[in-house]
Motif scaffolding. Structure first.
Motif, PDB file in Angstrom:
ATOM      1  N   LEU A   3      53.175   6.310  41.159  1.00 57.02           N
ATOM      2  CA  LEU A   3      53.950   7.474  40.738  1.00 57.02           C
ATOM      3  C   LEU A   3      53.636   7.754  39.279  1.00 57.02           C
ATOM      4  N   LEU A   4      53.040   8.904  39.036  1.00 53.94           N
ATOM      5  CA  LEU A   4      52.692   9.296  37.670  1.00 53.94           C
ATOM      6  C   LEU A   4      53.456  10.568  37.363  1.00 53.94           C
ATOM      7  N   THR A  11      46.377  12.231  33.193  1.00 57.44           N
ATOM      8  CA  THR A  11      45.154  12.425  32.427  1.00 57.44           C
ATOM      9  C   THR A  11      44.685  11.138  31.772  1.00 57.44           C
ATOM     10  N   GLY A  12      43.390  10.903  31.809  1.00 55.29           N
ATOM     11  CA  GLY A  12      42.831   9.718  31.147  1.00 55.29           C
ATOM     12  C   GLY A  12      43.391   8.420  31.672  1.00 55.29           C
ATOM     13  N   VAL A  13      43.488   8.307  32.994  1.00 52.91           N
ATOM     14  CA  VAL A  13      44.074   7.136  33.628  1.00 52.91           C
ATOM     15  C   VAL A  13      42.997   6.077  33.865  1.00 52.91           C
ATOM     16  N   ASN A  14      43.263   4.843  33.459  1.00 56.51           N
ATOM     17  CA  ASN A  14      42.344   3.739  33.742  1.00 56.51           C
ATOM     18  C   ASN A  14      42.508   3.372  35.210  1.00 56.51           C
ATOM     19  N   MET A 110      44.901  13.968  40.430  1.00 57.00           N
ATOM     20  CA  MET A 110      45.660  15.149  40.832  1.00 57.00           C
ATOM     21  C   MET A 110      46.143  14.938  42.262  1.00 57.00           C
ATOM     22  N   PRO A 111      47.178  15.663  42.660  1.00 54.40           N
ATOM     23  CA  PRO A 111      47.645  15.534  44.042  1.00 54.40           C
ATOM     24  C   PRO A 111      46.535  15.958  45.010  1.00 54.40           C
ATOM     25  N   LEU A 118      47.218  10.804  45.662  1.00 56.15           N
ATOM     26  CA  LEU A 118      46.511  11.363  44.522  1.00 56.15           C
ATOM     27  C   LEU A 118      45.015  11.126  44.703  1.00 56.15           C
ATOM     28  N   VAL A 119      44.213  11.989  44.109  1.00 58.05           N
ATOM     29  CA  VAL A 119      42.759  11.813  44.135  1.00 58.05           C
ATOM     30  C   VAL A 119      42.212  11.939  42.722  1.00 58.05           C
ATOM     31  N   VAL A 120      41.030  11.406  42.525  1.00 57.22           N
ATOM     32  CA  VAL A 120      40.384  11.450  41.222  1.00 57.22           C
ATOM     33  C   VAL A 120      39.570  12.729  41.102  1.00 57.22           C
TER      34      VAL A 120
END
Length: 178
Positions: A3-4, A11-14, A110-111, A118-120
């Motif tokens: 959950l973000l 944004t900028g997620v490792n 993003m969803p 979520l997908v990259v």
């Protein structure tokens, strides 16, 4: 599923991607990858499920399984591998044979437009701030377990606090009739 929430949370997620050799579709156009929020990312420690996608599946025996794989085109997987560069680690089975690869990278999520989770956005991928190694997957599970235990402890303490609060008796002077 991770959950973000909040401005800039996606944004900028490792991230880490688990890509298995047998994850490609028969036509070779897509590859299923289990992409997870890296537990070391500041958004990771409170997450009870680090997977970007996690669908609950009930099998014919009534046992619950989770499908964490999302389809990515082979080009998208190549972009992830390119962004990860040397930041990879082999996935080994119990016999010590290599069955896949873990990629450490960073990107925007993003969803999903189709399906759940979520997908990259693979147009935004770059090198991760964290190095993946043979302990990375263990650390992911440890982090999720710790978050679940902390969440359970918080619920337990809330339940105890609610049970302990004494009911306040209010004394009322009754008028005398007479």
């Amino acid at each position: 599923m991770a959950l973000l929430k909040g401005k800039g949370a996606m944004t900028g997620v490792n991230l880490i991607a688990k890509v298995y050799k047998n994850g490609a579709t028969k036509d070779g156009k897509s590859v299923y990858a289990d992409i997870q929020l890296d537990a070391r990312d500041p958004r990771g420690p409170a997450q009870t499920d680090l997977h970007l996608k996690s669908d609950r599946i009930l099998d014919e025996n009534g046992k619950v399984h989770y499908n964490n794989g999302a389809p990515y085109s082979t080009r998208q997987i190549e972009e992830i591998a390119k962004a990860a560069g040397p930041n990879t680690e082999p996935i080994l089975d119990k016999g010590g044979d290599e069955v896949g690869t873990i990629y450490g990278f960073k990107g925007n999520v993003m969803p999903a437009t189709r399906g759940t989770g979520l997908v990259v956005n693979t147009k935004s991928v770059e090198a991760s701030e964290f190095k993946v190694d043979n302990k990375t997957l263990d650390n992911q599970f440890t982090s999720m377990r710790a978050a679940r235990e902390a969440q359970a402890a918080a619920k337990e303490s809330q339940a105890q606090a609610a049970a302990v609060e004494p009911e306040q008796a209010v004394e009322v002077d009754e008028p005398t009739v007479g």
